[in-house]
Scaffold this motif. Structure first.
Motif, PDB file in Angstrom:
ATOM      1  N   GLY A 123       0.807  -1.220   0.058  1.00  0.00           N
ATOM      2  CA  GLY A 123      -0.009   0.088   0.090  1.00  0.00           C
ATOM      3  C   GLY A 123       1.006   1.154   0.037  1.00  0.00           C
ATOM      4  O   GLY A 123       1.922   1.275   0.681  1.00  0.00           O
ATOM      5  N   HIS A 124       0.216   2.546  -0.721  1.00  0.00           N
ATOM      6  CA  HIS A 124       1.020   3.661  -0.653  1.00  0.00           C
ATOM      7  C   HIS A 124       2.214   3.715  -1.346  1.00  0.00           C
ATOM      8  O   HIS A 124       2.586   2.834  -2.166  1.00  0.00           O
ATOM      9  CB  HIS A 124       1.011   4.111   0.843  1.00  0.00           C
ATOM     10  N   GLY A 125       2.995   4.579  -1.044  1.00  0.00           N
ATOM     11  CA  GLY A 125       4.300   4.950  -1.593  1.00  0.00           C
ATOM     12  C   GLY A 125       4.517   6.198  -2.307  1.00  0.00           C
ATOM     13  O   GLY A 125       3.745   6.832  -2.479  1.00  0.00           O
ATOM     14  N   ASP A 137       6.309   5.904   8.554  1.00  0.00           N
ATOM     15  CA  ASP A 137       5.269   6.055   7.634  1.00  0.00           C
ATOM     16  C   ASP A 137       4.965   4.385   7.314  1.00  0.00           C
ATOM     17  O   ASP A 137       5.654   4.062   7.004  1.00  0.00           O
ATOM     18  CB  ASP A 137       6.084   6.522   6.405  1.00  0.00           C
ATOM     19  N   GLU A 138       3.559   4.481   6.899  1.00  0.00           N
ATOM     20  CA  GLU A 138       2.984   3.166   6.658  1.00  0.00           C
ATOM     21  C   GLU A 138       3.553   2.770   5.441  1.00  0.00           C
ATOM     22  O   GLU A 138       3.788   1.553   5.136  1.00  0.00           O
ATOM     23  CB  GLU A 138       1.476   3.402   6.500  1.00  0.00           C
ATOM     24  N   LYS A 139       3.738   3.404   4.346  1.00  0.00           N
ATOM     25  CA  LYS A 139       4.371   3.028   2.887  1.00  0.00           C
ATOM     26  C   LYS A 139       5.602   2.191   3.181  1.00  0.00           C
ATOM     27  O   LYS A 139       5.874   1.405   2.521  1.00  0.00           O
ATOM     28  CB  LYS A 139       4.585   4.212   2.133  1.00  0.00           C
ATOM     29  N   LEU A 190      -1.424  -5.061   1.027  1.00  0.00           N
ATOM     30  CA  LEU A 190      -0.997  -5.048   2.322  1.00  0.00           C
ATOM     31  C   LEU A 190      -1.221  -3.551   2.960  1.00  0.00           C
ATOM     32  O   LEU A 190      -0.486  -2.551   2.270  1.00  0.00           O
ATOM     33  CB  LEU A 190       0.504  -5.654   2.512  1.00  0.00           C
ATOM     34  N   HIS A 191      -1.710  -3.276   4.021  1.00  0.00           N
ATOM     35  CA  HIS A 191      -1.545  -2.240   4.536  1.00  0.00           C
ATOM     36  C   HIS A 191      -1.637  -2.235   6.141  1.00  0.00           C
ATOM     37  O   HIS A 191      -1.729  -3.562   6.631  1.00  0.00           O
ATOM     38  CB  HIS A 191      -3.132  -1.494   4.138  1.00  0.00           C
ATOM     39  N   PHE A 192      -1.482  -1.285   6.635  1.00  0.00           N
ATOM     40  CA  PHE A 192      -1.395  -1.034   8.326  1.00  0.00           C
ATOM     41  C   PHE A 192      -2.503   0.009   8.670  1.00  0.00           C
ATOM     42  O   PHE A 192      -2.468   0.879   7.985  1.00  0.00           O
ATOM     43  CB  PHE A 192      -0.054  -0.737   8.878  1.00  0.00           C
ATOM     44  N   ASN A 193      -2.947  -0.020   9.825  1.00  0.00           N
ATOM     45  CA  ASN A 193      -4.028   0.735   9.987  1.00  0.00           C
ATOM     46  C   ASN A 193      -3.417   1.698  11.165  1.00  0.00           C
ATOM     47  O   ASN A 193      -2.534   1.622  11.636  1.00  0.00           O
ATOM     48  CB  ASN A 193      -5.186   0.065  10.989  1.00  0.00           C
TER      49      ASN A 193
END
Ligand code: ZN
Length: 328
Positions: A123-125, A137-139, A190-193
């Motif tokens: 996820g993200h980036g 950062d989640e990314k 795939l992500h984190f919350n």
């Protein structure tokens, strides 16, 4: 297979807006037709169905709780709430065919078809960092996590395609296009919350696409409930999400926040069975510490691989069901 009973004359739930109204059937009559026993765990509030080696628990207490169900120990949010009208418990046809059906009587792939290629979507980036908790950062962690899952999937003999391997922003429509062009059999995001200013909430949520005619979890009554591309895989989406949530519970003991439905763009546009894993809360200090830890990410990656393996085994065409496994 499960018998589906249409009971004429029962009131349908009335969504505030939408393209169609879900049809409801009597849970008791469905249970009898499918050889389940029905018991109240709490009179007029929580009902339990047992039979065929399975145990289903539904809440009928209030509308906010009435989408929480438990299927063989795994939390699953229903597409439509359970209704309780004049002493009768009613369940939506959508949930019988798109939630409970695929879990208890799983779809199988054609003979000779095997799940081989997995597309992992970190996820993200790039300019989109995702959630930010302190300096994290989640990314960064979705990519590290995806790289670990890739290593373990390859070791288990799968082909792996990544939507990104560096810190770049990849448009959402490109992510599903990468999966499609690579002929991926599954798409796993795939992500984190995180919840800003909330350190309490923790646990795992696995999302799959909302079926047509139903509202997404926490959508606040979204307007468009029409069929989209991803809905062609409704049954397999649910089975994959369920097996993933179950694997997280078994492997990690993370709080089970349930299989949920959403119309995220990547889930709408995926042409193969697809899920999105919110693999824990960065904003919860204990869980965040684990997410930021390479050793722990290996354990999380194992949970993902096990979930994919379980799905692969069940859909192989052996017609093995949740119930038959539970009674082994
Ligand atoms: Zn995210």
């Amino acid at each position: 297979m499960f018998a589906v009973l249409l009971v004429p004359g029962l009131l349908a739930a009335a969504p505030r807006k939408g393209n169609s109204r879900p049809t409801y059937v009597s849970l008791g009559e469905w249970a009898r037709a499918n050889v389940f026993s029905v018991h109240w765990l709490e009179r007029d509030k929580t009902v339990e169905l047992t039979g065929r080696g399975s145990r289903l628990v539904f809440n009928v207490e209030s509308r906010s709780d009435a989408r929480r169900a438990q299927i063989n120990g795994v939390q699953v949010r229903l597409a439509c709430p359970i209704l309780y009208q004049n002493g009768r418990t009613l369940i939506s046809q959508i949930d019988l065919s798109e939630t409970i059906g695929p879990i208890l009587s799983p779809p199988s792939n054609p003979r000779g078809f095997n799940v081989r290629t997995i597309c992992l979507d970190a996820g993200h980036g790039g300019t989109d960092p995702g959630y930010q908790v302190g300096s994290h950062d989640e990314k960064k962690y979705t990519l590290l996590f995806a790289q670990e899952v890739r290593a373990q999937l390859k070791a288990a003999g799968f082909n792996v395609v990544m939507t990104r391997t560096t810190d770049v922003k990849v448009p959402l429509e490109e992510r599903t296009a990468i999966a499609r062009k690579a002929g991926a059999d599954l798409f796993v995001c795939l992500h984190f919350n995180a919840i800003p200013n909330d350190k309490e909430v923790q646990g795992t949520e696995v999302y799959c696409l909302t079926p047509a005619g139903a509202y997404s979890f926490n959508s606040g009554g979204e307007g468009d409930t029409r069929w989209v591309t991803g809905n062609r895989n409704d049954e397999k989406n649910m089975l994959l999400a369920y097996q993933m949530q179950k694997s997280y519970g078994k492997n990690l003991g993370f709080e089970d926040r349930g299989v949920r439905r959403a119309r995220y763009q990547v889930l709408r546009e995926a042409t193969m069975p697809a899920i999105l894993i919110e693999s824990g809360y960065m904003s919860n200090p204990a869980e965040g510490k684990k997410i930021f830890d390479a050793t722990y990410r290996k354990q999380m990656a194992k949970a993902v691989v096990d979930g994919i393996q379980a799905y692969k085994k069940i859909t192989r065409g052996s017609r093995e069901t949740e119930s038959s496994k539970a009674t082994e």
